[in-house]
Design a protein around this motif. Structure first.
Motif, PDB file in Angstrom:
ATOM      1  N   GLU A  96     -53.711  40.521 -58.722  1.00 25.81           N
ATOM      2  CA  GLU A  96     -52.327  40.808 -58.340  1.00 25.81           C
ATOM      3  C   GLU A  96     -51.783  42.014 -59.094  1.00 25.81           C
ATOM      4  O   GLU A  96     -51.055  42.839 -58.532  1.00 25.81           O
ATOM      5  CB  GLU A  96     -51.456  39.574 -58.604  1.00 25.81           C
ATOM      6  CG  GLU A  96     -51.698  38.448 -57.616  1.00 25.81           C
ATOM      7  CD  GLU A  96     -51.076  37.130 -58.048  1.00 25.81           C
ATOM      8  OE1 GLU A  96     -50.962  36.226 -57.198  1.00 25.81           O
ATOM      9  OE2 GLU A  96     -50.728  36.979 -59.245  1.00 25.81           O
ATOM     10  N   GLU A 103     -50.777  45.980 -51.799  1.00 28.24           N
ATOM     11  CA  GLU A 103     -51.305  44.655 -51.543  1.00 28.24           C
ATOM     12  C   GLU A 103     -51.916  44.546 -50.140  1.00 28.24           C
ATOM     13  O   GLU A 103     -51.293  44.953 -49.156  1.00 28.24           O
ATOM     14  CB  GLU A 103     -50.196  43.599 -51.677  1.00 28.24           C
ATOM     15  CG  GLU A 103     -49.575  43.525 -53.062  1.00 28.24           C
ATOM     16  CD  GLU A 103     -48.377  44.440 -53.233  1.00 28.24           C
ATOM     17  OE1 GLU A 103     -48.238  45.398 -52.421  1.00 28.24           O
ATOM     18  OE2 GLU A 103     -47.589  44.231 -54.173  1.00 28.24           O
ATOM     19  N   PHE A 110     -49.194  38.257 -48.228  1.00 28.94           N
ATOM     20  CA  PHE A 110     -50.133  38.824 -49.199  1.00 28.94           C
ATOM     21  C   PHE A 110     -51.444  38.042 -49.129  1.00 28.94           C
ATOM     22  O   PHE A 110     -51.461  36.822 -49.276  1.00 28.94           O
ATOM     23  CB  PHE A 110     -49.514  38.736 -50.598  1.00 28.94           C
ATOM     24  CG  PHE A 110     -50.426  39.143 -51.728  1.00 28.94           C
ATOM     25  CD1 PHE A 110     -51.309  40.198 -51.603  1.00 28.94           C
ATOM     26  CD2 PHE A 110     -50.386  38.457 -52.934  1.00 28.94           C
ATOM     27  CE1 PHE A 110     -52.138  40.566 -52.646  1.00 28.94           C
ATOM     28  CE2 PHE A 110     -51.207  38.815 -53.992  1.00 28.94           C
ATOM     29  CZ  PHE A 110     -52.091  39.875 -53.843  1.00 28.94           C
ATOM     30  N   ARG A 112     -54.387  37.046 -50.950  1.00 27.16           N
ATOM     31  CA  ARG A 112     -54.918  36.981 -52.314  1.00 27.16           C
ATOM     32  C   ARG A 112     -56.446  37.047 -52.339  1.00 27.16           C
ATOM     33  O   ARG A 112     -57.034  37.631 -53.241  1.00 27.16           O
ATOM     34  CB  ARG A 112     -54.431  35.703 -53.008  1.00 27.16           C
ATOM     35  CG  ARG A 112     -52.988  35.807 -53.485  1.00 27.16           C
ATOM     36  CD  ARG A 112     -52.526  34.538 -54.189  1.00 27.16           C
ATOM     37  NE  ARG A 112     -51.215  34.761 -54.803  1.00 27.16           N
ATOM     38  CZ  ARG A 112     -50.082  34.781 -54.136  1.00 27.16           C
ATOM     39  NH1 ARG A 112     -50.097  34.576 -52.815  1.00 27.16           N
ATOM     40  NH2 ARG A 112     -48.927  34.998 -54.743  1.00 27.16           N
ATOM     41  N   ALA A 115     -57.480  40.545 -51.866  1.00 27.53           N
ATOM     42  CA  ALA A 115     -57.178  41.301 -53.088  1.00 27.53           C
ATOM     43  C   ALA A 115     -58.255  41.067 -54.143  1.00 27.53           C
ATOM     44  O   ALA A 115     -58.723  42.009 -54.794  1.00 27.53           O
ATOM     45  CB  ALA A 115     -55.809  40.894 -53.632  1.00 27.53           C
TER      46      ALA A 115
END
Length: 502
Positions: A96, A103, A110, A112, A115
């Motif tokens: 993060e 992002e 978002f 994750r 990411a």
């Protein structure tokens, strides 16, 4: 040439922070910027990163003249900066923090997982391993720095400014970082390295530019110079030859007897049955990897933290459980490990910061004696070569090193029998380091007892008469000055037995 800064001048009223500075950087080059505190290094880099605008001069990146009104403009031009104090969100994960502002999305949310996958790929590409799912608060300082570097690489940085990158790192973390910088440079990333540590600069930089009083004194290839020559360029004189005279310590001034400090909710002790003595006329150094009890020990012997068990004696008086003010009155001066958190009020003037703790001796009938204050503070500033516009200048406008010198001057002026010197030269230049070391040795030679805590093993070895190593809240071993080496201390810092170091 990837970057050219030409004729950069920055004025703050009558103060000239940068005076017609020329600076250049090639692709894949590590170019170090060194100089005394207040020489203009940070101002120059803030201009390059868009945090300040030059009064005169121009910046050319990739052959094109650029104007950076904000850091966003600099980032868009491929320039990233890793500040001395990291700009991370501790409660966020590593991934993060790295992708913030860029992002990946799954619809409007978002993503994750994406990411984390992206960060894993990025870390493998640049050889900087991190756990994408870990919380930043749980990461060691060295890993947090990797996160900062990966963050600017993710923003597309081709030029990375590193401001005092090794200040809070362990020796092993420093070694790893310098190798990583060289490896990234071979991949075409260019670095501007601001540092006071000349041996590290010489071991990692291709070129070195020296600033003094806002002007370029010279630019040299690292292979064509050495620490002594750089020191002369930085301070404009030969440094005094260091000498630590042999002394016979006197009576015990500080005694810590079997002290235990428990962690939150009674978890593993932060200090576990620690005992030590500091006698008149000696410097006792405390070494250890950050987080092994040094901060808690400092808080205990300055009255900032209560002990669960054990006893603290200062100047023959049992001070266990007393307040910080009572510790002071028992004979303590304290150079704190964090100059901004514990040692100063940034919004107040230089004079107000200098007289903290001295109010009783500088007032009459409850009224401050302003003339006496000005005379005393001026003497302290002169003795420690503190660079400031005036005594009314706000402390926040001093460079970190000059703030540190002001704090050391203030605390040494107390003339107390016991001094805590916690990270006394963190972030200061070689000239300031010389001044601070001389002051500590002078106090020791006059019969003062000094407890020195430093993450710099070279400083511990240089100043200490005895050295204790903390590991997981316990004293792992003790070494005399004559027997101590970096290897022996490092072994104890890693949890080795004191019996195996001899």
């Amino acid at each position: 040439m990837l970057l050219q800064m030409e004729g950069i001048t920055k004025r703050y009223g009558s103060l000239i922070a940068n005076d017609r500075v020329d600076f250049s950087l090639q692709e894949g080059e590590v170019h170090a910027l060194v100089g005394e505190n207040g020489a203009g290094k940070s101002t120059l880099m803030r201009i390059l990163y868009g945090e300040e605008q030059p009064s005169e001069g121009r910046i050319i990146v990739g052959g094109r003249e650029r104007v950076f009104a904000t850091p966003s403009d600099a980032i868009a031009a491929g320039i990233g900066m890793v500040h001395q104090h990291f700009m991370l969100f501790p409660s966020f994960t590593v991934a993060e923090n790295i992708v913030i502002g860029r992002e990946p999305k799954a619809g409007v949310k978002f993503d994750r997982k994406a990411a984390a996958e992206h960060v894993k790929t990025l870390s493998e590409k640049f050889g900087m391993p991190v756990d994408p799912w870990a919380k930043v608060a749980d990461c060691p300082v060295g890993v947090q720095q990797r996160i900062e570097i990966l963050k600017v690489l993710n923003q597309g940085a081709k030029i990375i400014i590193l401001d005092e990158p090794t200040g809070a790192l362990t020796p092993l973390e420093v070694e790893w970082l310098l190798k990583a910088i060289k490896r990234l440079a071979k991949q075409g990333i260019s670095f501007i390295l601001i540092s006071h540590k000349l041996n590290e600069v010489l071991g990692s930089a291709d070129r070195i530019t020296v600033l003094r009083d806002g002007k370029v004194i010279g630019s040299v290839k690292a292979s064509d110079t050495d620490a002594a020559a750089l020191s002369r360029m930085m301070v404009g004189r030969e440094l005094a030859k260091f000498e630590r005279k042999p002394v016979v310590p006197g009576e015990a001034i500080l005694t810590v007897d079997n002290v235990t400090v428990l962690g939150d909710r009674g978890t593993k002790p932060l200090l576990d049955r620690v005992s030590l003595t500091v006698r008149a006329g000696e410097i006792v150094g405390i070494a250890g990897v950050s987080g092994n009890g040094q901060s808690e020990l400092l808080q205990v012997v300055s009255g900032l933290r209560r002990v669960h068990s054990g006893k603290v004696t200062l100047g023959g008086k049992d001070v266990t459980g007393l307040s910080a003010g009572e510790f002071r009155r028992a004979g303590l001066a304290h150079i704190p490990e964090d100059r901004y958190l514990w040692g100063s009020a940034k919004e107040e003037s230089v004079a107000d910061n200098a007289i903290m703790g001295h109010l009783a001796s500088l007032s009459k009938g409850g009224i401050l004696r302003k003339r006496t204050i000005r005379e005393k503070v001026a003497r302290w500033i002169d003795a420690f070569r503190v660079k400031t516009g005036s005594l009314e200048t706000k402390a926040k406008h001093l460079s970190g090193g000059n703030m540190q010198k002001l704090i050391v001057a203030r605390e040494m002026a107390h003339g107390t029998p016991f001094v805590i010197a916690a990270e006394p030269t963190r972030g200061v230049d070689i000239g300031a380091m010389e001044t601070i070391h001389e002051a500590l040795l002078k106090r020791r030679d006059e019969g003062g007892a000094i407890l020195l805590v430093s993450s710099e093993l070279s400083e511990i070895l240089k100043l200490s008469d005895r050295i204790l190593v903390l590991y997981e809240g316990r004293v792992a071993g003790e070494l005399s000055a004559g027997d101590a080496t970096e290897e022996k201390i490092s072994f104890l810092m890693a949890g080795g037995s004191g019996n195996e170091t001899h």
